[in-house]
Write a protein that holds these residues in place. Structure first.
Motif, PDB file in Angstrom:
ATOM      1  N   LYS A  76       0.825  -1.204   0.000  1.00  0.00           N
ATOM      2  CA  LYS A  76       0.000   0.000   0.000  1.00  0.00           C
ATOM      3  C   LYS A  76       0.859   1.253   0.000  1.00  0.00           C
ATOM      4  O   LYS A  76       0.577   2.218  -0.729  1.00  0.00           O
ATOM      5  CB  LYS A  76      -0.929  -0.012   1.217  1.00  0.00           C
ATOM      6  CG  LYS A  76      -2.032  -1.063   1.131  1.00  0.00           C
ATOM      7  CD  LYS A  76      -2.944  -1.009   2.337  1.00  0.00           C
ATOM      8  CE  LYS A  76      -4.067  -2.031   2.217  1.00  0.00           C
ATOM      9  NZ  LYS A  76      -4.946  -2.030   3.417  1.00  0.00           N
ATOM     10  N   ALA A  77       1.917   1.269   0.796  1.00  0.00           N
ATOM     11  CA  ALA A  77       2.774   2.451   0.891  1.00  0.00           C
ATOM     12  C   ALA A  77       3.455   2.764  -0.430  1.00  0.00           C
ATOM     13  O   ALA A  77       3.783   3.932  -0.708  1.00  0.00           O
ATOM     14  CB  ALA A  77       3.815   2.253   1.986  1.00  0.00           C
ATOM     15  N   ASN A  78       3.665   1.742  -1.244  1.00  0.00           N
ATOM     16  CA  ASN A  78       4.365   1.937  -2.511  1.00  0.00           C
ATOM     17  C   ASN A  78       3.435   1.839  -3.722  1.00  0.00           C
ATOM     18  O   ASN A  78       3.914   1.764  -4.859  1.00  0.00           O
ATOM     19  CB  ASN A  78       5.494   0.914  -2.625  1.00  0.00           C
ATOM     20  CG  ASN A  78       6.620   1.182  -1.658  1.00  0.00           C
ATOM     21  OD1 ASN A  78       7.498   2.004  -1.917  1.00  0.00           O
ATOM     22  ND2 ASN A  78       6.602   0.506  -0.511  1.00  0.00           N
ATOM     23  N   ASN A  79       2.123   1.860  -3.457  1.00  0.00           N
ATOM     24  CA  ASN A  79       1.114   1.833  -4.522  1.00  0.00           C
ATOM     25  C   ASN A  79       1.322   0.660  -5.484  1.00  0.00           C
ATOM     26  O   ASN A  79       1.260   0.813  -6.707  1.00  0.00           O
ATOM     27  CB  ASN A  79       1.114   3.155  -5.300  1.00  0.00           C
ATOM     28  CG  ASN A  79       0.732   4.334  -4.438  1.00  0.00           C
ATOM     29  OD1 ASN A  79      -0.266   4.278  -3.722  1.00  0.00           O
ATOM     30  ND2 ASN A  79       1.519   5.399  -4.487  1.00  0.00           N
ATOM     31  N   LEU A  80       1.591  -0.517  -4.898  1.00  0.00           N
ATOM     32  CA  LEU A  80       1.826  -1.717  -5.690  1.00  0.00           C
ATOM     33  C   LEU A  80       0.597  -2.614  -5.691  1.00  0.00           C
ATOM     34  O   LEU A  80      -0.067  -2.777  -4.664  1.00  0.00           O
ATOM     35  CB  LEU A  80       3.026  -2.491  -5.128  1.00  0.00           C
ATOM     36  CG  LEU A  80       4.369  -1.771  -5.153  1.00  0.00           C
ATOM     37  CD1 LEU A  80       5.425  -2.602  -4.430  1.00  0.00           C
ATOM     38  CD2 LEU A  80       4.806  -1.474  -6.586  1.00  0.00           C
ATOM     39  N   THR A  81       0.317  -3.200  -6.837  1.00  0.00           N
ATOM     40  CA  THR A  81      -0.773  -4.167  -6.974  1.00  0.00           C
ATOM     41  C   THR A  81      -0.179  -5.569  -7.010  1.00  0.00           C
ATOM     42  O   THR A  81       0.628  -5.888  -7.899  1.00  0.00           O
ATOM     43  CB  THR A  81      -1.566  -3.918  -8.271  1.00  0.00           C
ATOM     44  OG1 THR A  81      -2.144  -2.615  -8.222  1.00  0.00           O
ATOM     45  CG2 THR A  81      -2.671  -4.964  -8.427  1.00  0.00           C
ATOM     46  N   LEU A  82      -0.562  -6.396  -6.051  1.00  0.00           N
ATOM     47  CA  LEU A  82      -0.067  -7.772  -6.017  1.00  0.00           C
ATOM     48  C   LEU A  82      -0.871  -8.604  -7.002  1.00  0.00           C
ATOM     49  O   LEU A  82      -2.093  -8.731  -6.877  1.00  0.00           O
ATOM     50  CB  LEU A  82      -0.191  -8.348  -4.603  1.00  0.00           C
ATOM     51  CG  LEU A  82       0.564  -9.661  -4.369  1.00  0.00           C
ATOM     52  CD1 LEU A  82       2.067  -9.401  -4.346  1.00  0.00           C
ATOM     53  CD2 LEU A  82       0.137 -10.311  -3.059  1.00  0.00           C
ATOM     54  N   THR A  83      -0.183  -9.185  -7.986  1.00  0.00           N
ATOM     55  CA  THR A  83      -0.878  -9.943  -9.023  1.00  0.00           C
ATOM     56  C   THR A  83      -0.906 -11.439  -8.741  1.00  0.00           C
ATOM     57  O   THR A  83      -1.824 -12.128  -9.181  1.00  0.00           O
ATOM     58  CB  THR A  83      -0.239  -9.709 -10.406  1.00  0.00           C
ATOM     59  OG1 THR A  83       1.113 -10.203 -10.388  1.00  0.00           O
ATOM     60  CG2 THR A  83      -0.243  -8.232 -10.755  1.00  0.00           C
ATOM     61  N   HIS A  84       0.119 -11.956  -8.028  1.00  0.00           N
ATOM     62  CA  HIS A  84       0.179 -13.395  -7.748  1.00  0.00           C
ATOM     63  C   HIS A  84       0.910 -13.647  -6.436  1.00  0.00           C
ATOM     64  O   HIS A  84       1.813 -12.895  -6.065  1.00  0.00           O
ATOM     65  CB  HIS A  84       0.920 -14.153  -8.866  1.00  0.00           C
ATOM     66  CG  HIS A  84       0.238 -14.104 -10.188  1.00  0.00           C
ATOM     67  ND1 HIS A  84       0.465 -13.089 -11.100  1.00  0.00           N
ATOM     68  CD2 HIS A  84      -0.665 -14.945 -10.764  1.00  0.00           C
ATOM     69  CE1 HIS A  84      -0.269 -13.305 -12.176  1.00  0.00           C
ATOM     70  NE2 HIS A  84      -0.953 -14.427 -12.006  1.00  0.00           N
ATOM     71  N   ILE A  85       0.518 -14.734  -5.781  1.00  0.00           N
ATOM     72  CA  ILE A  85       1.237 -15.284  -4.632  1.00  0.00           C
ATOM     73  C   ILE A  85       1.850 -16.599  -5.102  1.00  0.00           C
ATOM     74  O   ILE A  85       1.121 -17.534  -5.466  1.00  0.00           O
ATOM     75  CB  ILE A  85       0.294 -15.503  -3.440  1.00  0.00           C
ATOM     76  CG1 ILE A  85      -0.330 -14.175  -3.002  1.00  0.00           C
ATOM     77  CG2 ILE A  85       1.031 -16.175  -2.276  1.00  0.00           C
ATOM     78  CD1 ILE A  85      -1.526 -14.333  -2.081  1.00  0.00           C
TER      79      ILE A  85
END
Length: 211
Positions: free
Chosen positions: A41-50
């Motif tokens: 969230k702090a780096n405005n990243l979207t997690l696409t896969h685990i």
């Protein structure tokens, strides 16, 4: 691609977060992923896969919580599915807590794209039958590979658990990892990072491989 590692859970399992632009993946969330979620969230990243290198309990504790927080699908090899029906995968052994159940999609060896970057998924059994390594040829300016508990700095993963095999592990390392470019950075499930060239020269389990 950039990488940050978070030691999580009761065994300080490295959860590696890799990102390129605004897209990210998380490899082996082995505990409460709150710190990972805050970082995304702090780096405005979207997690696409685990991405799961294997399904031992200490690498999957945070799977469901991270999925719930981000919506990212969980990927793992079907050859490790049987472990989720035992304490080795579901937790509870040695007094450790149980793993929160999670749904996952199967993945196997082949060519994929994560974060818009090419990734070779390598089937590298030995620590478990379904162990996977994730190789990014266009990694940190040099290639990078996430190997789970297959290979460590100056050591190797255990092969004495059910499904483990020393011959398979040796074959996986020498044929799938040591054949990568020597400058490839190796990110393991525990401990510090290393490199393919360094381990080929200095890992005591493979001295006969290079001398």
């Amino acid at each position: 691609m950039q990488i940050r590692s978070f030691p999580l859970g009761p065994l300080d399992t490295n959860c590696h977060v890799a990102w390129s632009g605004t897209l990210a993946v998380a490899v082996d969330p082995g505990g409460d992923p709150a710190e990972v979620v805050a970082f995304l969230k702090a780096n405005n990243l979207t997690l696409t896969h685990i991405l799961n290198t294997h399904l031992h309990f200490d690498h999957i504790y945070g799977n469901q919580a991270l999925h719930a927080a981000t919506g990212a699908p969980i990927l793992a090899c079907a050859k490790d599915a049987y472990m989720l029906d035992s304490e080795l995968g579901s937790g509870g052994m040695w007094g450790f807590p149980k793993v929160t159940p999670f749904a996952y999609e199967t993945i196997d060896e082949g060519e994929y794209t994560f974060m818009g970057l090419p990734c070779s998924v390598l089937h590298t059994p030995g620590h478990t039958p379904g162990s996977l390594s994730f190789f990014f040829p266009d990694g940190l300016g040099v290639p990078a590979v996430f190997v789970g508990d297959l290979l460590f700095y100056r050591s190797i993963g255990r092969t004495d658990f059910p499904g483990g095999s020393m011959p398979d592990l040796t074959k996986s390392v020498t044929r799938k990892i040591f054949t990568l470019p020597e400058e490839t950075v190796v990110f393991s499930g525990h401990g510090p990072e290393t490199s393919v060239g360094d381990e080929r020269l200095n890992n005591p389990f493979f001295t006969e491989f290079i001398r």
